[in-house]
Design an enzyme around this catalytic site. Structure first.
Site, PDB file in Angstrom:
ATOM      1  N   TYR A  78       5.613 -24.343  58.200  1.00 41.74           N
ATOM      2  CA  TYR A  78       4.635 -23.300  57.879  1.00 41.74           C
ATOM      3  C   TYR A  78       5.220 -22.208  56.978  1.00 41.74           C
ATOM      4  O   TYR A  78       4.720 -21.078  56.969  1.00 41.74           O
ATOM      5  CB  TYR A  78       4.076 -22.699  59.174  1.00 41.74           C
ATOM      6  CG  TYR A  78       3.120 -23.633  59.900  1.00 41.74           C
ATOM      7  CD1 TYR A  78       1.860 -23.943  59.353  1.00 41.74           C
ATOM      8  CD2 TYR A  78       3.451 -24.224  61.107  1.00 41.74           C
ATOM      9  CE1 TYR A  78       0.978 -24.801  60.005  1.00 41.74           C
ATOM     10  CE2 TYR A  78       2.565 -25.088  61.778  1.00 41.74           C
ATOM     11  CZ  TYR A  78       1.333 -25.365  61.209  1.00 41.74           C
ATOM     12  OH  TYR A  78       0.453 -26.215  61.855  1.00 41.74           O
TER      13      TYR A  78
ATOM     14  N   GLU B 125       5.071 -34.269  54.687  1.00 34.28           N
ATOM     15  CA  GLU B 125       4.970 -34.060  56.137  1.00 34.28           C
ATOM     16  C   GLU B 125       5.162 -35.375  56.899  1.00 34.28           C
ATOM     17  O   GLU B 125       5.815 -35.406  57.943  1.00 34.28           O
ATOM     18  CB  GLU B 125       3.605 -33.437  56.458  1.00 34.28           C
ATOM     19  CG  GLU B 125       3.477 -32.010  55.926  1.00 34.28           C
ATOM     20  CD  GLU B 125       2.053 -31.456  55.906  1.00 34.28           C
ATOM     21  OE1 GLU B 125       1.870 -30.338  55.396  1.00 34.28           O
ATOM     22  OE2 GLU B 125       1.114 -32.132  56.410  1.00 34.28           O
TER      23      GLU B 125
ATOM     24  N   LYS C 113      -1.788 -30.632  68.218  1.00 33.66           N
ATOM     25  CA  LYS C 113      -0.924 -29.489  68.506  1.00 33.66           C
ATOM     26  C   LYS C 113      -0.705 -29.324  70.018  1.00 33.66           C
ATOM     27  O   LYS C 113      -1.399 -29.960  70.831  1.00 33.66           O
ATOM     28  CB  LYS C 113      -1.542 -28.238  67.876  1.00 33.66           C
ATOM     29  CG  LYS C 113      -1.624 -28.310  66.331  1.00 33.66           C
ATOM     30  CD  LYS C 113      -2.231 -27.025  65.750  1.00 33.66           C
ATOM     31  CE  LYS C 113      -2.216 -27.035  64.236  1.00 33.66           C
ATOM     32  NZ  LYS C 113      -2.755 -25.741  63.680  1.00 33.66           N
TER      33      LYS C 113
ATOM     34  N   HIS D 131      -3.629 -30.328  63.200  1.00 36.36           N
ATOM     35  CA  HIS D 131      -3.234 -30.065  61.807  1.00 36.36           C
ATOM     36  C   HIS D 131      -3.745 -31.202  60.941  1.00 36.36           C
ATOM     37  O   HIS D 131      -3.750 -32.351  61.375  1.00 36.36           O
ATOM     38  CB  HIS D 131      -1.705 -30.000  61.703  1.00 36.36           C
ATOM     39  CG  HIS D 131      -1.205 -30.041  60.283  1.00 36.36           C
ATOM     40  ND1 HIS D 131      -1.228 -28.935  59.468  1.00 36.36           N
ATOM     41  CD2 HIS D 131      -0.725 -31.061  59.523  1.00 36.36           C
ATOM     42  CE1 HIS D 131      -0.766 -29.263  58.270  1.00 36.36           C
ATOM     43  NE2 HIS D 131      -0.453 -30.556  58.278  1.00 36.36           N
TER      44      HIS D 131
ATOM     45  N   ASN E 284      -5.772 -24.136  67.430  1.00 35.45           N
ATOM     46  CA  ASN E 284      -6.921 -24.860  66.885  1.00 35.45           C
ATOM     47  C   ASN E 284      -6.774 -26.382  66.894  1.00 35.45           C
ATOM     48  O   ASN E 284      -7.343 -27.067  66.060  1.00 35.45           O
ATOM     49  CB  ASN E 284      -7.282 -24.314  65.510  1.00 35.45           C
ATOM     50  CG  ASN E 284      -6.147 -24.447  64.524  1.00 35.45           C
ATOM     51  OD1 ASN E 284      -5.106 -25.013  64.846  1.00 35.45           O
ATOM     52  ND2 ASN E 284      -6.338 -23.945  63.321  1.00 35.45           N
TER      53      ASN E 284
HETATM   54  N1  UDP Z   1      -3.441 -19.487  61.919  1.00 35.20           N
HETATM   55  C1  UDP Z   1      -3.480 -18.385  62.777  1.00 35.20           C
HETATM   56  N2  UDP Z   1      -4.203 -17.281  62.398  1.00 35.20           N
HETATM   57  C2  UDP Z   1      -4.889 -17.222  61.222  1.00 35.20           C
HETATM   58  C3  UDP Z   1      -4.849 -18.341  60.352  1.00 35.20           C
HETATM   59  C4  UDP Z   1      -4.120 -19.455  60.729  1.00 35.20           C
HETATM   60  O1  UDP Z   1      -2.862 -18.404  63.838  1.00 35.20           O
HETATM   61  O2  UDP Z   1      -5.524 -16.191  60.937  1.00 35.20           O
HETATM   62  C5  UDP Z   1      -2.667 -20.688  62.311  1.00 35.20           C
HETATM   63  C6  UDP Z   1      -3.559 -21.841  62.753  1.00 35.20           C
HETATM   64  O3  UDP Z   1      -2.904 -22.562  63.800  1.00 35.20           O
HETATM   65  C7  UDP Z   1      -3.660 -22.656  61.483  1.00 35.20           C
HETATM   66  C8  UDP Z   1      -2.238 -22.497  60.918  1.00 35.20           C
HETATM   67  O4  UDP Z   1      -1.902 -21.147  61.204  1.00 35.20           O
HETATM   68  O5  UDP Z   1      -3.996 -24.009  61.725  1.00 35.20           O
HETATM   69  C9  UDP Z   1      -2.103 -22.768  59.442  1.00 35.20           C
HETATM   70  O6  UDP Z   1      -3.043 -21.967  58.748  1.00 35.20           O
HETATM   71  P1  UDP Z   1      -3.880 -22.566  57.531  1.00 35.20           P
HETATM   72  O7  UDP Z   1      -4.568 -21.420  56.859  1.00 35.20           O
HETATM   73  O8  UDP Z   1      -2.994 -23.435  56.694  1.00 35.20           O
HETATM   74  O9  UDP Z   1      -4.998 -23.431  58.269  1.00 35.20           O
HETATM   75  P2  UDP Z   1      -5.238 -25.011  58.375  1.00 35.20           P
HETATM   76  O10 UDP Z   1      -4.750 -25.620  57.086  1.00 35.20           O
HETATM   77  O11 UDP Z   1      -4.461 -25.493  59.579  1.00 35.20           O
HETATM   78  O12 UDP Z   1      -6.726 -25.152  58.559  1.00 35.20           O
END
Ligand code: UDP
Ligand code: MG
Length: 139
Positions: free
Chosen positions: A51, A128, A11, A117, A114
């Protein structure tokens, strides 16, 4: 049936902090083969579509701003059990909860920024990956 492939993005925070090499080293040292890779940037509509499942969440606007603010590294990775093993390698969404030695534990700053992805299913990995790469860019 598993395809043995997953899709990842390093990212914008990872690119900004100079962590491309460190993260790719962890990925390849963990047995993943890079099948496709490029430096690219998501548009607003790309990020909104990617997203879309989170469009009603309070963090959606911030997530789209973050994911579009600079280049990302997009890649397709191959390994037995790729989707599940890569989710294990990256660790929990919130780096504060990510296990020691996981990519998010090592390279992520917060639950929103974080670092990486990882696809959550074989179906999404295929969707994707195909969004970013043509057949002739996959090896
Ligand atoms: N995210 C965020 N706040 C939250 C949860 C998720 O900003 O409380 C963002 C974070 O960058 C995350 C992305 O949204 O990677 C997608 O969320 P998901 O729950 O799908 O997490 P992932 O699959 O990436 O672990
Ligand atoms: Mg997810």
């Amino acid at each position: 049936m598993t395809t043995n492939k997953t899709f990842t993005m390093l990212k914008p925070d990872s690119v900004e902090k100079g962590n491309i090499g460190g993260i790719l080293e962890k990925i390849t040292a963990s047995g993943f083969r890079i099948v496709a890779m490029k430096l690219t940037q998501l548009t607003k509509s790309d990020a909104e579509a990617f997203y879309a499942v989170h469009s009603e969440r309070p963090f959606f606007g911030e997530l789209v701003t973050y994911m579009t603010r600079g280049p990302i590294v997009a890649a397709i990775l191959e390994k037995d059990n790729a989707v599940e093993d890569f989710r294990t390698l990256i660790g929990a969404t919130n780096p504060a909860e990510a296990a020691e030695g996981t990519i998010r534990n090592m390279f992520a700053d917060s639950i929103s920024e974080n670092a990486v992805h990882g696809s959550d299913s074989d179906e999404n990995a295929a969707i994707e990956g195909a969004f970013h790469f043509s057949g002739r860019e996959m090896f």
